[in-house]
Design an enzyme around this catalytic site. Structure first.
Site, PDB file in Angstrom:
ATOM      1  N   HIS A 121     120.233  30.994  -4.639  1.00  0.00           N
ATOM      2  CA  HIS A 121     120.567  32.341  -3.948  1.00  0.00           C
ATOM      3  C   HIS A 121     121.491  31.912  -2.980  1.00  0.00           C
ATOM      4  CE1 HIS A 121     119.144  34.848  -0.678  1.00  0.00           C
ATOM      5  NE2 HIS A 121     118.249  35.686  -1.549  1.00  0.00           N
ATOM      6  N   ASP A 198     114.737  24.359  -2.353  1.00  0.00           N
ATOM      7  CA  ASP A 198     114.307  25.916  -1.809  1.00  0.00           C
ATOM      8  C   ASP A 198     113.319  26.404  -2.073  1.00  0.00           C
ATOM      9  OD1 ASP A 198     114.433  28.576  -1.318  1.00  0.00           O
ATOM     10  OD2 ASP A 198     116.366  28.847  -1.898  1.00  0.00           O
ATOM     11  N   GLN A 201     110.791  31.131  -3.219  1.00  0.00           N
ATOM     12  CA  GLN A 201     110.022  31.631  -4.517  1.00  0.00           C
ATOM     13  C   GLN A 201     109.322  30.939  -5.022  1.00  0.00           C
ATOM     14  OE1 GLN A 201     110.563  34.690  -4.939  1.00  0.00           O
ATOM     15  NE2 GLN A 201     112.389  35.170  -3.977  1.00  0.00           N
ATOM     16  N   LYS A 224     107.405  35.699   2.042  1.00  0.00           N
ATOM     17  CA  LYS A 224     107.280  35.736   0.674  1.00  0.00           C
ATOM     18  C   LYS A 224     105.917  35.554   0.297  1.00  0.00           C
ATOM     19  CE  LYS A 224     112.054  35.405   0.102  1.00  0.00           C
ATOM     20  NZ  LYS A 224     112.917  36.747  -0.685  1.00  0.00           N
ATOM     21  N   CYS A 362     121.397  38.731  -4.391  1.00  0.00           N
ATOM     22  CA  CYS A 362     121.763  37.558  -3.721  1.00  0.00           C
ATOM     23  C   CYS A 362     122.128  36.358  -4.587  1.00  0.00           C
ATOM     24  CB  CYS A 362     121.132  37.235  -2.653  1.00  0.00           C
ATOM     25  SG  CYS A 362     120.894  38.467  -1.363  1.00  0.00           S
TER      26      CYS A 362
HETATM   27  N1  PLP Z   1     116.151  31.407  -1.478  1.00  0.00           N
HETATM   28  C1  PLP Z   1     115.569  32.086  -2.441  1.00  0.00           C
HETATM   29  C2  PLP Z   1     115.216  31.698  -3.764  1.00  0.00           C
HETATM   30  C3  PLP Z   1     115.197  33.564  -2.269  1.00  0.00           C
HETATM   31  O1  PLP Z   1     114.820  34.139  -3.323  1.00  0.00           O
HETATM   32  C4  PLP Z   1     115.504  34.019  -0.890  1.00  0.00           C
HETATM   33  C5  PLP Z   1     115.086  35.241  -0.662  1.00  0.00           C
HETATM   34  O2  PLP Z   1     114.863  36.271  -1.558  1.00  0.00           O
HETATM   35  C6  PLP Z   1     115.959  33.163   0.224  1.00  0.00           C
HETATM   36  C7  PLP Z   1     116.327  31.878  -0.337  1.00  0.00           C
HETATM   37  C8  PLP Z   1     116.078  33.370   1.387  1.00  0.00           C
HETATM   38  O3  PLP Z   1     114.818  33.833   2.156  1.00  0.00           O
HETATM   39  P1  PLP Z   1     114.815  34.602   3.516  1.00  0.00           P
HETATM   40  O4  PLP Z   1     115.850  36.015   3.458  1.00  0.00           O
HETATM   41  O5  PLP Z   1     113.402  34.531   3.927  1.00  0.00           O
HETATM   42  O6  PLP Z   1     115.508  33.699   4.413  1.00  0.00           O
END
Ligand code: PLP
Length: 404
Positions: A121, A198, A201, A224, A362
């Site tokens: 992401h 990370d 998800q 999430k 993203c």
């Molecule tokens: N990492 C992954 C894999 C994501 O899917 C997301 C958000 O969709 C993020 C990071 C960023 O999360 P946040 O916008 O809650 O900070």
């Protein structure tokens, strides 16, 4: 698992959109909130609202207790060794920015290298790029195969004596791939390289055990996993968090301040400058208790069935390309109707009450990999049903007829 009973806990799901029952398949972007989480927020503001950590009065102590209980709950939920390893942030993005900044300051010299996977992401790319620009570091990319699985064998080849960290997502928000992070961590650790996972998800789909994984850092977002927006976590092994400098300065993160010298608070407060989202932390505590009451194993099993059913039904339609066919996937299906634009498909589905996400999610490097501008993404949660997947598929058939 009684899905109909679970659905009753989520008031938003009983709505109609354009006169049609809402089918909410945008769970990878954010999950809906159960009534107990909504109640916990109202209850906080109507009963305990007061700033944490700096008050001796009843309300402040009560608010602090809830905030710190939330920290203990997260510690338990991901099996961290100590509460001091749990830093509250506003989400995964802030967690990764915190780490990228602090790690860069502490350990990165010009010419050093970092490894980031191709399926990250943007929030696990851009903070590292900003740091790399500041510190003169180089980013190496761990690519993935067309089926959405990481080229894990490449990791050994990318690692060199200047590699300082590996950053990888547990679950791809676009491809649904569940990466074998345990094996990636083993490879990196054999070279004494720390790993950031990370888990934005993963936290809502898989049981995470940071001690078993042996990851050095992990990021997650509360929204999430059925909690409020604006609360997240950076997990870090204690010895790293002790060594790393703070990311932001301000109240609550200090021991003593003078114009000559400031000393910092003990962990984890060193990384929690200013007023934290204590109400959000309370909502995370409630959300994680709610997930525990259903059981992540039950949730994972049910979501796997939803994924299998959706994949089969979408494939049967024909003329639809699914992106991401890894052996191990979470309940995310990204697809395009051949010859149709993802936005148009998304808009047709919307008129049928089906909420999906369209665009790059993203993850522009993933789009570049497949040479596409975006996909339609349906992502399932524990409250979704097989009938809702049927509605999605009817919508895809309709969109296909209209757009081709
Ligand atoms: N990492 C992954 C894999 C994501 O899917 C997301 C958000 O969709 C993020 C990071 C960023 O999360 P946040 O916008 O809650 O900070």
């Amino acid at each position: 698992m009684d899905v109909q009973q679970i659905r009753k806990d989520f008031p938003i799901l009983s709505q109609k959109i354009y006169g049609k029952p809402l089918v909410y398949f945008d769970n990878a972007a954010t999950t809906q909130k159960p009534q107990c989480v909504l109640d916990s927020i109202v209850n906080f503001y109507t009963t305990y609202n007061s700033n944490i950590h700096r008050g001796v009065h009843f309300l402040s102590e009560k608010a602090t207790e809830i905030y710190e209980n939330a920290r203990l709950k997260v510690k338990e939920f991901i099996n961290a060794k100590s509460r001091t390893e749990i830093v509250f942030t506003k989400g995964s993005t802030e967690a990764i920015n915190t780490l990228a900044y602090s790690f860069g300051e502490a350990y990165i010299k010009p010419g050093d290298e970092l490894i980031i996977s191709e399926m990250e992401h943007h929030s696990n790319i851009v903070p590292w790029q900003l740091m790399a620009q500041r510190r003169g570091a180089i980013i190496r990319v761990l690519p993935f195969y067309d089926n959405g699985e990481l080229m894990e064998d490449m990791l050994e080849k990318l690692i060199c004596d200047r590699t300082k960290i590996v950053c990888v997502t547990y679950v791809s928000n676009t491809l649904g791939t569940v990466n074998d992070v345990e094996s990636i961590i083993k490879t990196a650790h054999a070279h004494n390289i720390p790993v950031l996972v990370d888990a934005a998800q993963a936290i809502q789909h898989l049981k995470i055990d940071v001690q078993k994984l042996d990851c050095d850092f992990l990021a997650l977002s509360g929204h999430k996993v059925y909690a409020e927006t604006g609360i997240g976590v950076l997990y870090g092994k204690e010895h790293f968090l002790e060594e790393l400098p703070p990311y932001q300065g301000g109240g609550d993160m200090i021991k003593n301040v003078s114009f000559d010298l400031t000393t910092f608070a003990e962990l984890p407060l060193k990384f929690e400058a200013g007023t934290s989202n204590f109400v959000g932390a309370g909502s995370l505590l409630t959300a994680l208790n709610y997930v525990d009451s259903i059981g992540l194993d039950n949730i994972a099993k049910y979501e796997e069935q939803l994924l299998e059913y959706a994949t089969k039904k979408i494939e049967e339609i024909g003329g639809v390309t699914i992106y991401g066919n890894a052996k191990h996937k979470a309940s995310i299906v990204s697809f395009n109707i051949d010859g149709a634009h993802h936005y148009d498909v998304g808009m047709i589905l919307d008129k049928l009450g089906v909420a999906v996400r369209t665009g790059t999610h993203c993850t522009e490097p993933i789009m570049k990999h497949y040479n596409i501008t975006g996909t339609v993404r349906a992502s399932f949660a524990m409250y979704n049903t097989f009938e809702e997947i049927d509605t999605l598929c009817e919508g895809i058939i309709k969109a296909k007829k209209m757009l081709r």
